[in-house]
Design a protein around this motif. Structure first.
Motif, PDB file in Angstrom:
ATOM      1  N   GLN A  19     -26.563  51.335  31.812  1.00 51.71           N
ATOM      2  CA  GLN A  19     -27.006  52.340  32.811  1.00 51.71           C
ATOM      3  C   GLN A  19     -27.664  53.355  32.189  1.00 51.71           C
ATOM      4  O   GLN A  19     -27.097  53.829  31.235  1.00 51.71           O
ATOM      5  N   LEU A  20     -28.978  53.673  32.515  1.00 50.85           N
ATOM      6  CA  LEU A  20     -29.563  55.053  32.121  1.00 50.85           C
ATOM      7  C   LEU A  20     -29.745  55.680  33.441  1.00 50.85           C
ATOM      8  O   LEU A  20     -30.745  55.448  34.298  1.00 50.85           O
ATOM      9  N   VAL A  21     -29.595  57.139  33.024  1.00 49.15           N
ATOM     10  CA  VAL A  21     -30.046  58.013  34.049  1.00 49.15           C
ATOM     11  C   VAL A  21     -30.565  59.156  33.576  1.00 49.15           C
ATOM     12  O   VAL A  21     -30.016  60.112  32.685  1.00 49.15           O
ATOM     13  N   GLU A  22     -31.729  59.274  33.951  1.00 47.58           N
ATOM     14  CA  GLU A  22     -32.744  60.444  33.411  1.00 47.58           C
ATOM     15  C   GLU A  22     -32.720  61.533  34.250  1.00 47.58           C
ATOM     16  O   GLU A  22     -32.341  61.613  35.210  1.00 47.58           O
ATOM     17  N   SER A  23     -33.128  62.800  33.390  1.00 48.96           N
ATOM     18  CA  SER A  23     -32.982  64.173  34.004  1.00 48.96           C
ATOM     19  C   SER A  23     -33.779  65.271  33.169  1.00 48.96           C
ATOM     20  O   SER A  23     -34.147  64.715  32.304  1.00 48.96           O
ATOM     21  N   GLY A  24     -33.916  66.178  33.942  1.00 55.40           N
ATOM     22  CA  GLY A  24     -34.956  67.122  33.200  1.00 55.40           C
ATOM     23  C   GLY A  24     -36.566  67.484  33.675  1.00 55.40           C
ATOM     24  O   GLY A  24     -37.252  67.977  32.901  1.00 55.40           O
ATOM     25  N   GLY A  25     -36.987  66.341  34.462  1.00 53.82           N
ATOM     26  CA  GLY A  25     -38.160  66.465  34.572  1.00 53.82           C
ATOM     27  C   GLY A  25     -38.644  67.619  35.629  1.00 53.82           C
ATOM     28  O   GLY A  25     -37.578  68.421  36.009  1.00 53.82           O
ATOM     29  N   GLY A  26     -39.874  67.844  35.694  1.00 53.83           N
ATOM     30  CA  GLY A  26     -40.353  69.097  36.581  1.00 53.83           C
ATOM     31  C   GLY A  26     -41.532  69.284  36.704  1.00 53.83           C
ATOM     32  O   GLY A  26     -42.590  68.565  36.048  1.00 53.83           O
ATOM     33  N   SER A  27     -42.150  70.687  36.883  1.00 51.32           N
ATOM     34  CA  SER A  27     -43.489  70.994  36.796  1.00 51.32           C
ATOM     35  C   SER A  27     -43.703  72.179  35.767  1.00 51.32           C
ATOM     36  O   SER A  27     -42.695  73.157  35.867  1.00 51.32           O
ATOM     37  N   VAL A  28     -44.493  72.348  35.098  1.00 50.05           N
ATOM     38  CA  VAL A  28     -44.701  73.309  33.960  1.00 50.05           C
ATOM     39  C   VAL A  28     -46.341  73.279  34.079  1.00 50.05           C
ATOM     40  O   VAL A  28     -47.210  72.525  34.438  1.00 50.05           O
ATOM     41  N   GLN A  29     -46.564  74.454  33.535  1.00 48.34           N
ATOM     42  CA  GLN A  29     -48.065  74.930  33.203  1.00 48.34           C
ATOM     43  C   GLN A  29     -48.571  74.441  31.778  1.00 48.34           C
ATOM     44  O   GLN A  29     -47.536  74.264  31.057  1.00 48.34           O
ATOM     45  N   ALA A  30     -49.616  74.180  31.505  1.00 48.29           N
ATOM     46  CA  ALA A  30     -50.254  73.904  30.370  1.00 48.29           C
ATOM     47  C   ALA A  30     -49.701  74.639  29.062  1.00 48.29           C
ATOM     48  O   ALA A  30     -49.505  75.973  29.346  1.00 48.29           O
ATOM     49  N   GLY A  31     -49.239  74.122  28.010  1.00 48.35           N
ATOM     50  CA  GLY A  31     -48.567  74.950  27.095  1.00 48.35           C
ATOM     51  C   GLY A  31     -46.969  75.248  27.155  1.00 48.35           C
ATOM     52  O   GLY A  31     -46.633  75.324  25.971  1.00 48.35           O
ATOM     53  N   GLY A  32     -46.446  74.629  28.040  1.00 55.86           N
ATOM     54  CA  GLY A  32     -45.104  74.719  28.388  1.00 55.86           C
ATOM     55  C   GLY A  32     -44.235  73.890  27.706  1.00 55.86           C
ATOM     56  O   GLY A  32     -44.971  72.865  27.208  1.00 55.86           O
ATOM     57  N   SER A  33     -43.074  73.794  27.863  1.00 55.93           N
ATOM     58  CA  SER A  33     -42.181  72.565  27.184  1.00 55.93           C
ATOM     59  C   SER A  33     -41.231  72.192  28.384  1.00 55.93           C
ATOM     60  O   SER A  33     -40.687  72.869  29.380  1.00 55.93           O
ATOM     61  N   LEU A  34     -40.644  71.063  28.321  1.00 56.17           N
ATOM     62  CA  LEU A  34     -39.499  70.433  28.773  1.00 56.17           C
ATOM     63  C   LEU A  34     -38.729  69.656  28.311  1.00 56.17           C
ATOM     64  O   LEU A  34     -39.191  69.079  26.968  1.00 56.17           O
ATOM     65  N   ARG A  35     -37.647  69.393  28.487  1.00 60.79           N
ATOM     66  CA  ARG A  35     -36.601  68.579  27.702  1.00 60.79           C
ATOM     67  C   ARG A  35     -36.033  67.523  28.708  1.00 60.79           C
ATOM     68  O   ARG A  35     -35.385  67.920  29.690  1.00 60.79           O
ATOM     69  N   LEU A  36     -36.250  66.257  28.486  1.00 61.43           N
ATOM     70  CA  LEU A  36     -35.871  65.178  29.322  1.00 61.43           C
ATOM     71  C   LEU A  36     -34.500  64.391  28.621  1.00 61.43           C
ATOM     72  O   LEU A  36     -34.405  64.557  27.338  1.00 61.43           O
ATOM     73  N   SER A  37     -33.582  64.206  29.460  1.00 64.70           N
ATOM     74  CA  SER A  37     -32.318  63.687  29.011  1.00 64.70           C
ATOM     75  C   SER A  37     -31.957  62.457  29.764  1.00 64.70           C
ATOM     76  O   SER A  37     -32.720  62.024  30.770  1.00 64.70           O
ATOM     77  N   CYS A  38     -31.333  61.488  29.055  1.00 65.32           N
ATOM     78  CA  CYS A  38     -31.224  60.209  29.453  1.00 65.32           C
ATOM     79  C   CYS A  38     -29.709  59.884  28.996  1.00 65.32           C
ATOM     80  O   CYS A  38     -29.316  59.575  27.886  1.00 65.32           O
ATOM     81  N   ALA A  39     -28.732  59.911  29.999  1.00 71.21           N
ATOM     82  CA  ALA A  39     -27.363  59.529  29.953  1.00 71.21           C
ATOM     83  C   ALA A  39     -27.272  58.028  29.857  1.00 71.21           C
ATOM     84  O   ALA A  39     -27.797  57.177  30.913  1.00 71.21           O
ATOM     85  N   ALA A  40     -26.797  57.417  28.696  1.00 74.01           N
ATOM     86  CA  ALA A  40     -26.790  55.948  28.766  1.00 74.01           C
ATOM     87  C   ALA A  40     -25.298  55.427  28.582  1.00 74.01           C
ATOM     88  O   ALA A  40     -24.303  56.366  28.300  1.00 74.01           O
ATOM     89  N   SER A  41     -24.960  54.414  29.514  1.00 71.83           N
ATOM     90  CA  SER A  41     -23.461  53.890  29.312  1.00 71.83           C
ATOM     91  C   SER A  41     -23.079  53.588  27.677  1.00 71.83           C
ATOM     92  O   SER A  41     -22.127  53.696  27.271  1.00 71.83           O
ATOM     93  N   ARG A  42     -24.168  52.855  27.108  1.00 72.52           N
ATOM     94  CA  ARG A  42     -24.059  52.934  25.732  1.00 72.52           C
ATOM     95  C   ARG A  42     -25.535  52.641  25.143  1.00 72.52           C
ATOM     96  O   ARG A  42     -26.379  52.464  26.003  1.00 72.52           O
TER      97      ARG A  42
END
Length: 122
Positions: free
Chosen positions: A3-26
């Motif tokens: 099982q994989l569950v992503e999080s961390g998406g969103g809206s940003v302006q150009a030049g910005g940063s985001l960090r995506l996370s993926c919680a994995a069962s293994r």
């Protein structure tokens, strides 16, 4: 099953940063991030082969994105810096058991998360 569950998406302006996370069962042999923009094919963004810690990146994100893992938390990350509008897409975490084949081949990944939207405005 994985099982994989992503999080961390969103809206940003150009030049910005985001960090995506993926919680994995293994973890599996290979873990990766893919993205798909409307009307385009799913493309590999980055991958990590968990046995040796080898990482791969698409040319379009090299130097801007970093894939990493926290083994203790079974979590995969994608740190995205210097984002531009071309990075706008739904991002998917993927896990694969195949030991051969290209890192960016989506058919080498058996399990997929539900996706998280990233929108970059100019």
């Amino acid at each position: 099953q994985v099982q994989l569950v992503e999080s961390g998406g969103g809206s940003v302006q150009a030049g910005g940063s985001l960090r995506l996370s993926c919680a994995a069962s293994r973890y599996t042999y290979r873990m990766g991030w893919f993205r798909q923009a409307p009307g385009k094919e799913r493309e590999g963004v980055a991958a990590l082969f968990t046995g040796g810690g080898i990482t791969y990146y698409a040319d379009s994100v090299k130097g801007r994105f970093t894939i990493a893992q926290n083994s203790a938390k079974n979590t995969l990350y994608l740190q995205m810096n210097s984002l531009n509008p071309e990075d706008t897409a739904t991002y998917y975490c993927a896990a694969g058991t195949a030991s051969g084949g290209s890192w960016y081949n989506p058919y080498k990944y058996n399990y997929w998360g539900q996706g998280t939207q990233v929108t970059v405005s100019s």
